[in-house]
Design an enzyme around this catalytic site. Structure first.
Site, mmCIF file in Angstrom:
data_model
loop_
_atom_site.group_PDB
_atom_site.id
_atom_site.type_symbol
_atom_site.label_atom_id
_atom_site.label_comp_id
_atom_site.label_asym_id
_atom_site.label_seq_id
_atom_site.Cartn_x
_atom_site.Cartn_y
_atom_site.Cartn_z
ATOM 1 N N HIS A 465 0.842 -1.230 0.103
ATOM 2 C CA HIS A 465 0.075 -0.044 -0.041
ATOM 3 C C HIS A 465 0.903 1.283 0.110
ATOM 4 O O HIS A 465 2.044 1.278 0.432
ATOM 5 C CB HIS A 465 -0.714 -0.028 1.240
ATOM 6 C CG HIS A 465 -2.113 -0.899 0.953
ATOM 7 N ND1 HIS A 465 -3.528 -0.398 1.422
ATOM 8 C CD2 HIS A 465 -2.278 -2.083 0.522
ATOM 9 C CE1 HIS A 465 -4.199 -1.517 0.761
ATOM 10 N NE2 HIS A 465 -3.686 -2.343 0.596
ATOM 11 N N GLU A 490 -10.773 2.394 1.264
ATOM 12 C CA GLU A 490 -10.576 3.155 2.455
ATOM 13 C C GLU A 490 -11.132 4.538 2.514
ATOM 14 O O GLU A 490 -11.574 5.341 3.285
ATOM 15 C CB GLU A 490 -9.473 3.242 3.034
ATOM 16 C CG GLU A 490 -8.312 3.739 1.949
ATOM 17 C CD GLU A 490 -6.802 3.890 2.408
ATOM 18 O OE1 GLU A 490 -6.601 3.325 3.588
ATOM 19 O OE2 GLU A 490 -6.143 4.209 1.678
#
Ligand code: NOJ
Ligand code: CA
Length: 686
Positions: A465, A490
Site C-alpha cells: 500500500h 478506505e
C-alpha cells in the site's frame, strides 16, 4: 527473423540511412526521423490517423553534463517476435506476445563518445519504447537530470487524469479536456491524503487515459519501472504535447545509472474500442519473465481483515487509550467466519506495538515488526488458523520509515515463517525516511523491489500500500501479487471527497493498466456512522455493485472488506463473494467506456463456470449481455445479483434482488443498473 544491417553498414557510411524511416505492424505505422536540428523524433499513426505527431526524445544529463538532444543515426536493427507464455496467475491461461522491434542506434552529436539506442516495439494494440545505454567506450556513470520524452498528441482530447505528484496517487480522477487540466486546483479540493508533493498546475500522472474527438482511446504509461524514478507528464496546452518529468531525489537528481542500462518502457496503448484497452497485455509483455524456479507456493487468495472496523471507528489500531481491534478474541471471530466461508486468509492490522505514535512523527523505529501487543496471542492464533485451514496475513506499516524497515525486514520475515504466515501487506503512510526521498523516486522504486525479492526468498506473497504505480512487474516477480497505489475503498470514509460512483469505471483504464489493485471491495453497510455517530460519510455504491467489483477490479488478492456482522445481514448476497474465484482461465471484456460503465465476464481457473460483473457511474443504465461466451450446447444455472427496483447509491443502496434461472450460449440478458449500481452473475455449468 533478425536483420542485422547495423554491423554490416556502420563502417561504410551513416548517410546510407534515410533520415526518415517507416515501420508498419498491424494497424500501426511508426515513423522515426532526424529533423533539421538533428533531433531524433518519432510519430505514430493508427488506422491512418495521426495519434502521436512528431515528438522528440532525449535525456538531460547532470553527469556527464550534457543535454542529449541531437544525434547521428548509426544504424537500425529490426526483428519480430510471436510467442505465447503462461502467467503463474492472472486473467487468462495464456498470453500472446507478438511485436515488431526496431532498435535505432544513436550517437550524441555534442558528445560523440555517448552511444544511446532507442528501442521500439510495435504490438497489435500499441507501442512501447525505451532508452538503452550500451557499454560505452570511456564513460560508465550517468546521472539523469530529467528525461525529455515527448508525446505530441493530435488534439484537445478528453483526459482522465490525476495531478502529478512525487508521493501519492490516491487522488480522485478528473475528467476534462486537456486544455482544462489544472492539477493544483484539482488537488486543492483534496484534504484527505497523508502526504502530497505536487508538481505543477500542468502535470499529470500515468497511466493517463485519453479519448480523441473521433473516438480513439489512448493510454500512456510505463512498463518495467526498475532502478529509475516514476514518470509524470508535463502538459503544454499550446500544442497538446506531454513531456516526461521524473521524480527527484533530495538533491534534485532523478536517476543514478551505470552503463550498460536501460530505462523503463514508455507505453502507448491505442484502440478504437475502449474494451481493447482493458484487454491489452502489452505492459505485461514488456516485462521480463520470472526468474523464480519454484512458484507453487504462490497462490491467489480471498481474504478478510481486522481492518475496516478501525477505519470506521469501531476499533483502533493502537491498544493504549483506544479500543484495540487486533485482540486474540476478535481475530478468532474473523478466522471463524472466514474459514466457514472458504476464505484463504485473515489480515490483522494493529497487532504489533507502536500504533500509539505511528502517524506523522517522521522518525525511525516506531515499529519493530516482531512485537505483538500483549492482548494478541500470535502463537495461539496461528495454530488456531491452521486448524481451520486458513492463514493469518501479516501487516507491516512502515510509517514511511523505510531505512528502519530495511534494517528489520529479514528478522520480520523470519518471524512470519515461524508462525507459518506467508503473505504480507506493507504500507508507506507518511513522509519517507531517508528524509527528502519520495515514494515514487529511484531510491524507493529500488526499495519496493528489494522487498519483492526478499519476500520471494522467504516464499512470502506481497501486497504493497502507498507504493509507486504498478508497471507490470508482477510478470517478473509473481509473488508481488497486488498493490494499492490509487484511491481504494478506505477513501469512502474520507471526510471530504470520498469516492464518487464513476471512480471504479475509470480505475481499470488507469491504475490497473499496470497491474492488479488491492481495491478491497465488498462493503455491505453504506452509512458509516454505524459505530461513530459523528461520521457523515456514506458509501456511494449499491450493494450489487460491490459484488460486481470482484470481477471488474482484477486482483489475485481480493478482500471482503466489511465486518462479519454486516455480512451476516445479507448472507444470500454474500454467497457471490464466497463463490467468485480470484484466478481465471479466460477473460472477456464485454463492453466498457471509461467514466461510464464496465462489463466483464471471466471463467474461473480450470473450471467451466463463468462470472460476470457490470458497474455503472452515477447514471442508471441497462446492460445487455449476450451469453455467447458460454460453452455451446451446455446448460448453466445463472444466479443474478442485481439492484433492487428502489436502489441507488444515495437511497436504499442495500436493496437488491437475487434471481436464478437456466441459460445457455443463446441467452441474452437485459439487466438494469441503478444510479451508482451494478450487478454480478455466477454461471455454473450443469
Ligand atoms: C493505509 C492503507 O491503505 C490502509 O489499508 C491501512 O489500513 C492504513 N494505511 C494503516 O496502515
Ligand atoms: Ca492507502
Amino acid at each position: 527473423m533478425k536483420s542485422k544491417y547495423f554491423f554490416a553498414l556502420v563502417f561504410v557510411s551513416t548517410s546510407l540511412f534515410a533520415q526518415k524511416n517507416e515501420f508498419r505492424f498491424s494497424d500501426f505505422e511508426l515513423s522515426t526521423s532526424l529533423n533539421s536540428n538533428k533531433q531524433f523524433t518519432y510519430s505514430l499513426n493508427y488506422l491512418g490517423k495521426h495519434i502521436i505527431k512528431e515528438s522528440a526524445i532525449g535525456l538531460d544529463l547532470a553527469k556527464p553534463l550534457q543535454k542529449l538532444v541531437a544525434f547521428n543515426l548509426l544504424g537500425l536493427d529490426t526483428s519480430e517476435v510471436n510467442t505465447t507464455w503462461k502467467p503463474i496467475w492472472g486473467e487468462q491461461d495464456e498470453i500472446r506476445n507478438n511485436y515488431k522491434e526496431i532498435t535505432c542506434h544513436l550517437q550524441s552529436i555534442n558528445s560523440p563518445s555517448i552511444l544511446m539506442d532507442v528501442q521500439f516495439r510495435i504490438f497489435k494494440d500499441g507501442i512501447g519504447f525505451r532508452y538503452i545505454f550500451p557499454k560505452q567506450n570511456n564513460l560508465q556513470y550517468f546521472i539523469v537530470k530529467d528525461e525529455l520524452t515527448e508525446f505530441h498528441l493530435s488534439g484537445d482530447h478528453k483526459a482522465f487524469w490525476i495531478p502529478g505528484d512525487f508521493d501519492t496517487n490516491e487522488y480522485m480522477y478528473n475528467t476534462t479536456k486537456l486544455s482544462e487540466v489544472n492539477a493544483m486546483d484539482a488537488a486543492s479540493k483534496e484534504k484527505d491524503i497523508a502526504v502530497t508533493s505536487l508538481i505543477s498546475n500542468q502535470s499529470v500522472q500515468t497511466p493517463l487515459m485519453l479519448k480523441s474527438e473521433d473516438g480513439i482511446y489512448i493510454n500512456i504509461h510505463e512498463a518495467a519501472l526498475l532502478n529509475y524514478p516514476a514518470m509524470n507528464l508535463n502538459l503544454d496546452k499550446t500544442n497538446y504535447t506531454l513531456t516526461s518529468t521524473l521524480v527527484p531525489d533530495p538533491v534534485g537528481n532523478k536517476a543514478y545509472l551505470q552503463a550498460p542500462f536501460n530505462t523503463p518502457w514508455r507505453t502507448i496503448i491505442i484502440s478504437n474500442k475502449a474494451k481493447n484497452i482493458l484487454a491489452s497485455k502489452t505492459i505485461l509483455n514488456l516485462n521480463e519473465p520470472t526468474k523464480l524456479e519454484k512458484t507453487d507456493w504462490i497462490k491467489p487468495q480471498k481474504y478478510m481483515g481486522v481492518w475496516w472496523e478501525m477505519h470506521i471507528g469501531k476499533a483502533t489500531w493502537q491498544k493504549e487509550g483506544g479500543k484495540h481491534g487486533a485482540t486474540t478474541e476478535n481475530t478468532k471471530k474473523y478466522l471463524d467466519f472466514a474459514a466457514a466461508h472458504h476464505f484463504d486468509g485473515v489480515l490483522v492490522e494493529g497487532w504489533n506495538k507502536g500504533w500509539e505514535e505511528w502517524f506523522g512523527n517522521w522518525r525511525e523505529d516506531v515499529f519493530d515488526f516482531v512485537t505483538p501487543y500483549d492482548d494478541y496471542n500470535i502463537d495461539y492464533l496461528s495454530k488456531y488458523a491452521k486448524e481451520k485451514g486458513i492463514k493469518l496475513i501479516m501487516h507491516h506499516e512502515t510509517s514511511g520509515a523505510v531505512t528502519s524497515y530495511e534494517r528489520r525486514f529479514d528478522t520480520a520475515f523470519r518471524f512470519m515463517q515461524l508462525y507459518g504466515i506467508n503473505t504480507v501487506k506493507t504500507g508507506y503512510v507518511g513522509k519517507i525516511i531517508p528524509r527528502g526521498e519520495h515514494h515514487d523516486g529511484q531510491w524507493m522504486v529500488n526499495h519496493y523491489l528489494r522487498v519483492a525479492e526478499k519476500t520471494g526468498e522467504y516464499k512470502i506473497m506481497l501486497d504493497a500500500h502507498e507504493p509507486v504505480h504498478s508497471t507490470g512487474l508482477h510478470r517478473t516477480y509473481p509473488n508481488w501479487m497486488s498493490n494499492e497505489a490509487a484511491r481504494g475503498t478506505e477513501f469512502n470514509n474520507a471526510p471530504t471527497l470520498g469516492i464518487v460512483p464513476e471512480h471504479q469505471t475509470i480505475l481499470p483504464f488507469t491504475r490497473l493498466m499496470g497491474g492488479p489493485m488491492d481495491y478491497t471491495p465488498g462493503l455491505f453497510h453504506f452509512k458509516l456512522n454505524q459505530f461513530d455517530s459523528s461520521r457523515k460519510q456514506v458509501v456511494k455504491s449499491t450493494l450489487a455493485k460491490q459484488l460486481a467489483l470482484y470481477v471488474t477490479m482484477y486482483s489475485p488478492l481480493q478482500m471482503a472488506a466489511d465486518l462479519p456482522e454486516n455480512y451476516l445481514k445479507h448472507m444470500d448476497a454474500f454467497q457471490f463473494i464466497e463463490d467468485v474465484p480470484v484466478n481465471w482461465s479466460e477473460t472477456n471484456i464485454i463492453d466498457a467506456e471509461p467514466g461510464d460503465f464496465i462489463t466483464i465476464a471471466r471463467r474461473g481457473k480450470n473450471t467451466k463456470n463463468w462470472f460476470v460483473g457490470s458497474i455503472t457511474d452515477e447514471n442508471e443504465r441497462i446492460s445487455t449481455i449476450k451469453l455467447d461466451f458460454l460453452e455451446k450446447g451446455k446448460k448453466y444455472l445463472a444466479t443474478i445479483y442485481k439492484d433492487g427496483a428502489d436502489a441507488n447509491y444515495d437511497q436504499y443502496p442495500e436493496s437488491y434482488n437475487i434471481e436464478k434461472k437456466f441459460v445457455d450460449a443463446n441467452t441474452s440478458l437485459n439487466i438494469k443498473m441503478a444510479r451508482g449500481g451494478g450487478f454480478a452473475i455466477s454461471l455454473i455449468q450443469q
